[in-house]
Design a protein around this motif. Sequence first.
Motif, PDB file in Angstrom:
ATOM      1  N   ARG A 489      34.860 -14.072 -10.850  1.00 27.02           N
ATOM      2  CA  ARG A 489      34.137 -13.830  -9.596  1.00 27.02           C
ATOM      3  C   ARG A 489      34.721 -14.689  -8.465  1.00 27.02           C
ATOM      4  N   LEU A 490      35.111 -15.920  -8.783  1.00 31.82           N
ATOM      5  CA  LEU A 490      35.703 -16.791  -7.768  1.00 31.82           C
ATOM      6  C   LEU A 490      37.043 -16.246  -7.296  1.00 31.82           C
ATOM      7  N   VAL A 491      37.834 -15.711  -8.222  1.00 31.97           N
ATOM      8  CA  VAL A 491      39.113 -15.099  -7.851  1.00 31.97           C
ATOM      9  C   VAL A 491      38.876 -13.933  -6.892  1.00 31.97           C
ATOM     10  N   PHE A 492      37.822 -13.152  -7.154  1.00 33.10           N
ATOM     11  CA  PHE A 492      37.467 -12.046  -6.255  1.00 33.10           C
ATOM     12  C   PHE A 492      37.168 -12.575  -4.855  1.00 33.10           C
ATOM     13  N   ILE A 493      36.413 -13.670  -4.776  1.00 38.28           N
ATOM     14  CA  ILE A 493      36.072 -14.261  -3.484  1.00 38.28           C
ATOM     15  C   ILE A 493      37.319 -14.762  -2.768  1.00 38.28           C
ATOM     16  N   CYS A 494      38.202 -15.414  -3.520  1.00 38.31           N
ATOM     17  CA  CYS A 494      39.407 -16.001  -2.923  1.00 38.31           C
ATOM     18  C   CYS A 494      40.373 -14.941  -2.406  1.00 38.31           C
ATOM     19  N   ASN A 495      40.243 -13.713  -2.888  1.00 35.57           N
ATOM     20  CA  ASN A 495      41.074 -12.631  -2.356  1.00 35.57           C
ATOM     21  C   ASN A 495      40.764 -12.375  -0.886  1.00 35.57           C
ATOM     22  N   PHE A 496      39.539 -12.679  -0.451  1.00 41.76           N
ATOM     23  CA  PHE A 496      39.113 -12.430   0.925  1.00 41.76           C
ATOM     24  C   PHE A 496      39.031 -13.727   1.733  1.00 41.76           C
ATOM     25  N   ALA A 497      38.542 -14.807   1.122  1.00 43.29           N
ATOM     26  CA  ALA A 497      38.468 -16.113   1.792  1.00 43.29           C
ATOM     27  C   ALA A 497      39.626 -16.959   1.281  1.00 43.29           C
ATOM     28  N   ILE A 498      40.795 -16.772   1.885  1.00 45.40           N
ATOM     29  CA  ILE A 498      42.021 -17.372   1.326  1.00 45.40           C
ATOM     30  C   ILE A 498      42.044 -18.891   1.454  1.00 45.40           C
ATOM     31  N   LYS A 499      41.195 -19.467   2.320  1.00 44.17           N
ATOM     32  CA  LYS A 499      41.179 -20.918   2.484  1.00 44.17           C
ATOM     33  C   LYS A 499      40.086 -21.575   1.657  1.00 44.17           C
ATOM     34  N   ALA A 500      39.468 -20.814   0.771  1.00 46.11           N
ATOM     35  CA  ALA A 500      38.411 -21.372  -0.081  1.00 46.11           C
ATOM     36  C   ALA A 500      38.957 -22.484  -0.955  1.00 46.11           C
ATOM     37  N   ARG A 501      38.248 -23.589  -1.035  1.00 42.04           N
ATOM     38  CA  ARG A 501      38.651 -24.695  -1.908  1.00 42.04           C
ATOM     39  C   ARG A 501      37.400 -25.428  -2.419  1.00 42.04           C
ATOM     40  N   PRO A 502      36.635 -24.767  -3.279  1.00 39.10           N
ATOM     41  CA  PRO A 502      35.409 -25.382  -3.802  1.00 39.10           C
ATOM     42  C   PRO A 502      35.720 -26.590  -4.672  1.00 39.10           C
ATOM     43  N   SER A 503      34.931 -27.636  -4.546  1.00 42.16           N
ATOM     44  CA  SER A 503      35.148 -28.848  -5.331  1.00 42.16           C
ATOM     45  C   SER A 503      34.630 -28.661  -6.754  1.00 42.16           C
ATOM     46  N   ARG A 504      35.150 -29.465  -7.663  1.00 41.80           N
ATOM     47  CA  ARG A 504      34.750 -29.360  -9.070  1.00 41.80           C
ATOM     48  C   ARG A 504      33.280 -29.678  -9.258  1.00 41.80           C
ATOM     49  N   GLY A 505      32.806 -30.697  -8.519  1.00 43.14           N
ATOM     50  CA  GLY A 505      31.397 -31.070  -8.649  1.00 43.14           C
ATOM     51  C   GLY A 505      30.468 -29.956  -8.232  1.00 43.14           C
ATOM     52  N   ASN A 506      30.800 -29.253  -7.151  1.00 41.39           N
ATOM     53  CA  ASN A 506      29.969 -28.136  -6.694  1.00 41.39           C
ATOM     54  C   ASN A 506      30.088 -26.933  -7.628  1.00 41.39           C
ATOM     55  N   MET A 507      31.285 -26.682  -8.143  1.00 41.79           N
ATOM     56  CA  MET A 507      31.469 -25.582  -9.090  1.00 41.79           C
ATOM     57  C   MET A 507      30.668 -25.827 -10.371  1.00 41.79           C
ATOM     58  N   ARG A 508      30.592 -27.066 -10.782  1.00 39.87           N
ATOM     59  CA  ARG A 508      29.825 -27.413 -11.982  1.00 39.87           C
ATOM     60  C   ARG A 508      28.347 -27.108 -11.771  1.00 39.87           C
ATOM     61  N   GLN A 509      27.835 -27.363 -10.570  1.00 35.07           N
ATOM     62  CA  GLN A 509      26.433 -27.072 -10.269  1.00 35.07           C
ATOM     63  C   GLN A 509      26.168 -25.567 -10.265  1.00 35.07           C
ATOM     64  N   VAL A 510      27.128 -24.792  -9.768  1.00 31.49           N
ATOM     65  CA  VAL A 510      26.973 -23.337  -9.771  1.00 31.49           C
ATOM     66  C   VAL A 510      26.906 -22.827 -11.207  1.00 31.49           C
ATOM     67  N   PHE A 511      27.773 -23.340 -12.065  1.00 28.99           N
ATOM     68  CA  PHE A 511      27.766 -22.904 -13.461  1.00 28.99           C
ATOM     69  C   PHE A 511      26.454 -23.276 -14.147  1.00 28.99           C
ATOM     70  N   ASN A 512      25.958 -24.465 -13.875  1.00 25.92           N
ATOM     71  CA  ASN A 512      24.679 -24.885 -14.461  1.00 25.92           C
ATOM     72  C   ASN A 512      23.542 -23.964 -14.007  1.00 25.92           C
ATOM     73  N   PHE A 513      23.601 -23.544 -12.760  1.00 29.01           N
ATOM     74  CA  PHE A 513      22.576 -22.615 -12.252  1.00 29.01           C
ATOM     75  C   PHE A 513      22.698 -21.250 -12.935  1.00 29.01           C
ATOM     76  N   LEU A 514      23.902 -20.736 -13.006  1.00 27.83           N
ATOM     77  CA  LEU A 514      24.109 -19.401 -13.571  1.00 27.83           C
ATOM     78  C   LEU A 514      23.839 -19.358 -15.072  1.00 27.83           C
ATOM     79  N   SER A 515      24.072 -20.499 -15.746  1.00 29.04           N
ATOM     80  CA  SER A 515      23.858 -20.534 -17.198  1.00 29.04           C
ATOM     81  C   SER A 515      22.466 -21.032 -17.563  1.00 29.04           C
ATOM     82  N   GLY A 516      21.615 -21.194 -16.541  1.00 27.05           N
ATOM     83  CA  GLY A 516      20.222 -21.569 -16.806  1.00 27.05           C
ATOM     84  C   GLY A 516      19.965 -23.047 -16.840  1.00 27.05           C
TER      85      GLY A 516
END
Length: 520
Positions: A489-516
Motif C-alpha cells: 500500500r505504501l508503494v502505491f502511495i509513493c507512486n503519486f507522492a514521490i517525495k514521501a519519506r515516512p519515518s520508521r517510528g511513525n510506520m511502526r505506529q501505523v502497523f500497530n493500528f492496522l494489526s490491532g
Amino acid sequence: MAEEAKLSIYKAARTIKRRENTLYNALKSIYEDSIFVGEISQLWPQLPLLANLRCGLWYFPSFYSTCYFKSTDGHTNNWSFNTSRLNFHVALLAEGGCFIVDSTRKGKRFPDSMSKTIPIWTCVLNRAIRNHLHKMRDSDLIKHEESSTCNSDQHADSERQVGLDWDSSLHLPLWVSKTEKSAIEDRLEEWTEQLEASGADIASLALCLKKPLRPLWISQKTVIWLNEVPDSDSWDFTPIILVSTSSPSGIFQHRNTSEFSWNYIPGAGDDEESWARSLSPKLFWSNAHDLIKSGPDMCNQKVADIVERDRVYHAQRGQVAPQVTVKCPKFTDCHSYVEPALSLDNLEINTDSRSSDADCALSWFGSTNVAVSTTQVAENVTNVNCILNCGIDSIKVCLSDAEACLHLPIVNSKLDRFSLLSNLPSAVSFAKVNLGKGKKLLVCCHSGEDISICVCLAILTSLFNSEGTFDDGKSFADTCITKLEMRRRLVFICNFAIKARPSRGNMRQVFNFLSGGKVS
C-alpha cells in the motif's frame, strides 16, 4: 586529577568547536562548495540535478528535483533496501543519467548514502528489471513457438538476447572492502524479492530505462580532464553521478578572503535545526550575496531580518507563520532572539491564481478521492470537500462546512511514540464518513512527507480494497494485515507522492493500528 584533566580537555574541545561552527562559517562553506557543484553540472548540462534530502538541498540555488537516500541504510552491518523509500522517480528521471548532490561532515570524501545506499539501490533495481525482461522474453518465446510464421525463428533468436546482457552486478567504490561487498551481495536476492513482492511498477522502469543503472563518484579530489569528458550517451549504462560537495581538507580549516577570515566546515548543511536559525535553503539562495557579503559579525542579524521578513510576508497573506521562541542552538554562537518557524516558500502569489496553484500542488492517489499535501497548500485549495489537518498548527481553510475540517495535532515519533497511533482511529473515522458521502479528502501536515503520508496509508488500507476502490472497510475486516501488505500500500502511495519519506517510528505506529495494537 586525571579525570578532571580529561574533562577540561573535553570542555576545551567543545568550546573550540562551538566557536568555529558559527552561522557565517556554515553559510560561507556551503557557498564555496556550491561553486564545485555548478562546475560539475556543466560537464553534462543535459542531465537533471537532484538534491539528496535534506543536506544536499543547501548546495545549489536550484535543483530539478529531490530524492531521499539515507546514510543509515548504508552503514556497515546495517545495509538495507527500504521499500518505503523506493525513489522510483529518480530512475525515471535518469533515463539518460542524472546527478545526485550530497555532502558529509565526518572526514570522509563521500557519505554512506553515496558509498553504499545508492549502489545497493541501483543494483536491486537492475536485478528486478533483468528478471522482468527475462519473464517478458519467456512469454514472447512461448507465443512465437505457438506461431507458424516464417519469421518466428529469427524473432525468437532476437528475443533471447533481451535482458541477457542487462548488468545486475553490484558496483561499489574502491574504498569499500571486499569483505563488506561480499556481505552486501549475500543480501541482494532477498532485497530483490522484497521489491518484486511490494507491487512496485517494475514494468514502467523496464520500459523507460534503455541501459542498466550504474553509480559514478565525483568529489573535489576527483581529477577530470576537460578535453576528455565523454558524452553521457556513449556509456553502456545509465549514469547516476554522485557528487559529494565536501572538500577533502581537514575539519574547520582556516581560510581568508580579501575582507574576512573564516573557517571551512565540511558538510555544513547537515542537521540544519542546530545552526540555520530557521533559514531555509530557498531563503538562503534568495539572499546569498547579501549574507556572504555581510561578514561574520553581521550575519546573525541579517539572517534574523530575512527570516522575520519572510514570516511577515506569509502572515499578511493569511498563511501559517507563527513566531516561535527557541533555545540557543547547540554548537553555535549564541544570541537570544525570537525566531519564526521555517518557511518553505517565498514565492509571490497572485490572489486570483492562488487557488489553482494550490490545487495543482496536491498529490491525488489515483481515483481514491484522497490527496496529500502541506498545511500551507491546504489553506488555498478549492477542489476538495474536507480536510484532515495533522499538523501542529491550525489552519484557515476555504470550506463552507466548518465540520468538514478536522484538526488532529500529531507530533513526530521522536517527540511522542504514540501520538500518531492514538489519533489514527479519529482520522480513519473522519475519512470513512466523508469518503462514504463521495467527498474529496485532503490529508495534510507541515511537510506533506511523513505524518500525513502515514495517515493516508492507514486510511487507504482500512477503507479501500486491494484494487483501490472504497468499500467502507469491508475487505479490511476480513484481512490480516501483514508488513508486506502494508508495504504494498505504501508503494502505491509513493507512486503519486514521490517525495514521501515516512519515518520508521511513525510506520511502526501505523502497523500497530492496522494489526490491532493498543496504546500502552
